[in-house]
Scaffold this motif. Structure first.
Motif, PDB file in Angstrom:
ATOM      1  N   ARG A  58      30.563  26.944  48.058  1.00 43.68           N
ATOM      2  CA  ARG A  58      29.672  26.956  46.998  1.00 43.68           C
ATOM      3  C   ARG A  58      29.287  25.365  46.566  1.00 43.68           C
ATOM      4  NH1 ARG A  58      31.131  31.352  47.838  1.00 43.68           N
ATOM      5  NH2 ARG A  58      32.210  32.884  46.543  1.00 43.68           N
ATOM      6  N   SER A  59      28.108  25.448  45.814  1.00 46.15           N
ATOM      7  CA  SER A  59      27.581  24.137  45.512  1.00 46.15           C
ATOM      8  C   SER A  59      28.207  23.499  44.241  1.00 46.15           C
ATOM      9  CB  SER A  59      26.183  24.484  45.101  1.00 46.15           C
ATOM     10  OG  SER A  59      25.540  24.891  46.229  1.00 46.15           O
ATOM     11  N   TYR A  60      28.474  22.079  44.192  1.00 43.01           N
ATOM     12  CA  TYR A  60      28.991  21.428  43.085  1.00 43.01           C
ATOM     13  C   TYR A  60      28.340  20.045  42.838  1.00 43.01           C
ATOM     14  CZ  TYR A  60      32.640  25.043  43.095  1.00 43.01           C
ATOM     15  OH  TYR A  60      33.071  26.313  42.872  1.00 43.01           O
ATOM     16  N   SER A  84      36.111  28.645  42.704  1.00 43.61           N
ATOM     17  CA  SER A  84      36.357  27.903  41.681  1.00 43.61           C
ATOM     18  C   SER A  84      37.900  28.154  41.447  1.00 43.61           C
ATOM     19  CB  SER A  84      35.656  28.248  40.496  1.00 43.61           C
ATOM     20  OG  SER A  84      35.756  29.409  40.039  1.00 43.61           O
ATOM     21  N   PHE A 231      23.189  26.992  37.392  1.00 38.14           N
ATOM     22  CA  PHE A 231      24.575  27.127  38.070  1.00 38.14           C
ATOM     23  C   PHE A 231      24.873  28.539  38.407  1.00 38.14           C
ATOM     24  CE2 PHE A 231      26.981  23.156  36.620  1.00 38.14           C
ATOM     25  CZ  PHE A 231      25.993  22.256  37.506  1.00 38.14           C
TER      26      PHE A 231
HETATM   27  C1  LIG Z   1      23.152  23.214  42.617  1.00 33.07           C
HETATM   28  C2  LIG Z   1      24.333  23.973  41.834  1.00 33.07           C
HETATM   29  C3  LIG Z   1      25.232  22.887  41.273  1.00 33.07           C
HETATM   30  C4  LIG Z   1      26.483  23.485  40.724  1.00 33.07           C
HETATM   31  N1  LIG Z   1      27.543  22.702  40.205  1.00 33.07           N
HETATM   32  C5  LIG Z   1      28.616  22.959  39.643  1.00 33.07           C
HETATM   33  C6  LIG Z   1      29.334  22.170  38.943  1.00 33.07           C
HETATM   34  O1  LIG Z   1      29.126  20.964  39.076  1.00 33.07           O
HETATM   35  N2  LIG Z   1      30.548  22.868  38.536  1.00 33.07           N
HETATM   36  C7  LIG Z   1      30.920  24.166  38.318  1.00 33.07           C
HETATM   37  O2  LIG Z   1      31.573  24.535  37.820  1.00 33.07           O
HETATM   38  N3  LIG Z   1      30.005  24.961  38.997  1.00 33.07           N
HETATM   39  C8  LIG Z   1      28.893  24.749  39.656  1.00 33.07           C
HETATM   40  N4  LIG Z   1      28.003  25.530  40.344  1.00 33.07           N
HETATM   41  C9  LIG Z   1      28.314  26.727  40.508  1.00 33.07           C
HETATM   42  C10 LIG Z   1      29.271  27.172  41.678  1.00 33.07           C
HETATM   43  O3  LIG Z   1      28.462  26.917  42.933  1.00 33.07           O
HETATM   44  C11 LIG Z   1      29.769  28.429  42.002  1.00 33.07           C
HETATM   45  O4  LIG Z   1      28.696  29.432  41.506  1.00 33.07           O
HETATM   46  C12 LIG Z   1      31.315  28.755  40.803  1.00 33.07           C
HETATM   47  O5  LIG Z   1      32.043  27.642  41.084  1.00 33.07           O
HETATM   48  C13 LIG Z   1      31.505  30.002  41.009  1.00 33.07           C
HETATM   49  O6  LIG Z   1      32.044  30.318  42.476  1.00 33.07           O
HETATM   50  P1  LIG Z   1      33.278  31.329  42.616  1.00 33.07           P
HETATM   51  O7  LIG Z   1      33.596  31.293  44.135  1.00 33.07           O
HETATM   52  O8  LIG Z   1      34.244  30.646  41.935  1.00 33.07           O
HETATM   53  O9  LIG Z   1      32.838  32.552  42.035  1.00 33.07           O
HETATM   54  P2  LIG Z   1      32.446  34.012  42.752  1.00 33.07           P
HETATM   55  O10 LIG Z   1      33.853  34.355  43.499  1.00 33.07           O
HETATM   56  O11 LIG Z   1      31.356  33.709  43.623  1.00 33.07           O
HETATM   57  O12 LIG Z   1      31.889  34.829  41.788  1.00 33.07           O
HETATM   58  C14 LIG Z   1      32.953  35.329  40.502  1.00 33.07           C
HETATM   59  C15 LIG Z   1      32.203  35.979  39.513  1.00 33.07           C
HETATM   60  O13 LIG Z   1      31.585  35.276  38.836  1.00 33.07           O
HETATM   61  C16 LIG Z   1      30.085  35.091  38.824  1.00 33.07           C
HETATM   62  N5  LIG Z   1      29.579  34.003  39.094  1.00 33.07           N
HETATM   63  C17 LIG Z   1      29.591  33.097  39.883  1.00 33.07           C
HETATM   64  N6  LIG Z   1      28.924  31.880  39.858  1.00 33.07           N
HETATM   65  C18 LIG Z   1      28.794  32.079  38.480  1.00 33.07           C
HETATM   66  C19 LIG Z   1      28.361  30.811  37.633  1.00 33.07           C
HETATM   67  N7  LIG Z   1      28.040  29.824  38.006  1.00 33.07           N
HETATM   68  N8  LIG Z   1      28.243  31.265  36.315  1.00 33.07           N
HETATM   69  C20 LIG Z   1      28.899  32.433  35.858  1.00 33.07           C
HETATM   70  N9  LIG Z   1      29.242  33.340  36.733  1.00 33.07           N
HETATM   71  C21 LIG Z   1      29.100  33.053  37.966  1.00 33.07           C
HETATM   72  C22 LIG Z   1      29.823  36.168  39.857  1.00 33.07           C
HETATM   73  O14 LIG Z   1      28.688  37.008  39.830  1.00 33.07           O
HETATM   74  C23 LIG Z   1      31.184  36.928  39.878  1.00 33.07           C
HETATM   75  O15 LIG Z   1      30.979  38.145  39.036  1.00 33.07           O
HETATM   76  C24 LIG Z   1      26.696  25.074  40.838  1.00 33.07           C
HETATM   77  C25 LIG Z   1      25.751  25.980  41.425  1.00 33.07           C
HETATM   78  C26 LIG Z   1      24.598  25.209  41.896  1.00 33.07           C
HETATM   79  C27 LIG Z   1      23.631  26.300  42.572  1.00 33.07           C
END
Ligand SMILES: Cc1cc2nc3c(=O)[nH]c(=O)nc-3n(C[C@H](O)[C@H](O)[C@H](O)COP(=O)(O)OP(=O)(O)OC[C@H]3O[C@@H](n4cnc5c(N)ncnc54)[C@H](O)[C@@H]3O)c2cc1C
Length: 235
Positions: A58-60, A84, A231
């Motif tokens: 994932r991106s952060y 996360s 995000f």
């Molecule tokens: C360029 C970029 C920078 C980012 N920077 C940050 C950062 O600094 N800090 C941070 O916490 N996250 C950040 N994100 C979001 C991060 O990349 C992940 O999407 C997030 O941590 C969720 O991943 P996961 O594997 O925990 O959830 P998953 O297992 O992929 O998803 C779990 C559930 O949550 C939903 N979901 C997924 N991502 C999000 C989201 N971002 N918001 C709401 N619902 C979501 C999914 O649809 C699913 O239902 C960034 C994303 C991008 C594209």
């Protein structure tokens, strides 16, 4: 800014610190030997690898200023979030993580011109890097920020943002500045003078990004002067 060299391959990062400034997420400080220096606004990809070889990445966004020794991230723990959830609850100092970056040549600010930033919730992260960088190079007056969250405990880096004079809008409580509960309004954004700054950055969820971009336009900034980081899910 687009002439920046590509980020290259995967590197091993050692977790120097993993602390929980609030109950919703984790702040990670990583040591990455020989890393490419980033620009404020850029992000990294973090990859997890299970013993059976399964990987998830994932991106952060980067919270640290380019000149800081350690890379800093804030990861909000999402319900059922695969990556996360692991980062927020399992990672300990001394652990090794695979990282790739820095990535991004569009959502970057180098501190040499005025800018306005609007953030929702964990969308504040890239602005923390911008803020710290601006403070280090004596450009703090060039960056005007407004941030929005449901409550103070859902706003990472709340103290740092307040100390820097960011405008805080909380939808479910009265912030220390006494502002009535509510989301960002066009008057708030107009007060940051985005048209004079000439560039606006927006970071947060897809819905926040949409609303905040409209606020910037309503406050006089043309759409081609707005840079957005969403995000959203990246899996
Ligand atoms: C360029 C970029 C920078 C980012 N920077 C940050 C950062 O600094 N800090 C941070 O916490 N996250 C950040 N994100 C979001 C991060 O990349 C992940 O999407 C997030 O941590 C969720 O991943 P996961 O594997 O925990 O959830 P998953 O297992 O992929 O998803 C779990 C559930 O949550 C939903 N979901 C997924 N991502 C999000 C989201 N971002 N918001 C709401 N619902 C979501 C999914 O649809 C699913 O239902 C960034 C994303 C991008 C594209």
């Amino acid at each position: 800014v687009t002439d920046r060299a590509p980020a290259g391959g995967w590197r091993q990062a050692e977790v120097h610190a993993a602390d929980h400034p609030d109950r919703h997420g984790v702040r990670l400080r990583l040591a990455v030997p020989d890393r490419v220096e980033h620009w404020s606004g850029q992000h990294y990809v973090i990859r997890l690898r299970a013993p059976d070889g399964y990987t998830a990445q994932r991106s952060y966004s980067i919270a640290s200023a380019p000149a800081e020794d350690l890379l800093e991230f804030y990861v909000e723990r999402l319900t059922d979030g695969e990556v996360s959830g692991y980062l927020a609850s399992q990672v300990r100092p001394g652990d090794l993580l695979e990282v790739r970056g820095p990535i991004g040549g569009w959502f970057v600010w180098r501190g040499d011109s005025p800018a306005v930033g609007l953030a929702g919730g964990s969308g504040v992260v890239p602005f923390i890097s911008m803020l710290r960088h601006a403070q280090r190079i004596g450009s703090a007056d060039r960056l005007a920020l407004a941030v929005s969250a449901t409550g103070l405990d859902r706003l990472p880096y709340a103290e740092e943002l307040q100390a820097a004079g960011a405008l805080l809008a909380l939808s479910r409580e009265v912030p220390p500045n006494g502002r009535a509960p509510g989301r960002l309004r066009v008057e708030d954004v107009q007060g940051l003078q985005p048209a004079a700054a000439g560039i606006g950055f927006v970071c947060g969820s897809a819905s926040f990004a949409e609303t905040a971009s409209q606020l910037l336009v309503a406050a006089g900034l043309s759409t081609d002067r707005i840079r957005v980081e969403r995000f959203g899910p990246t899996g």
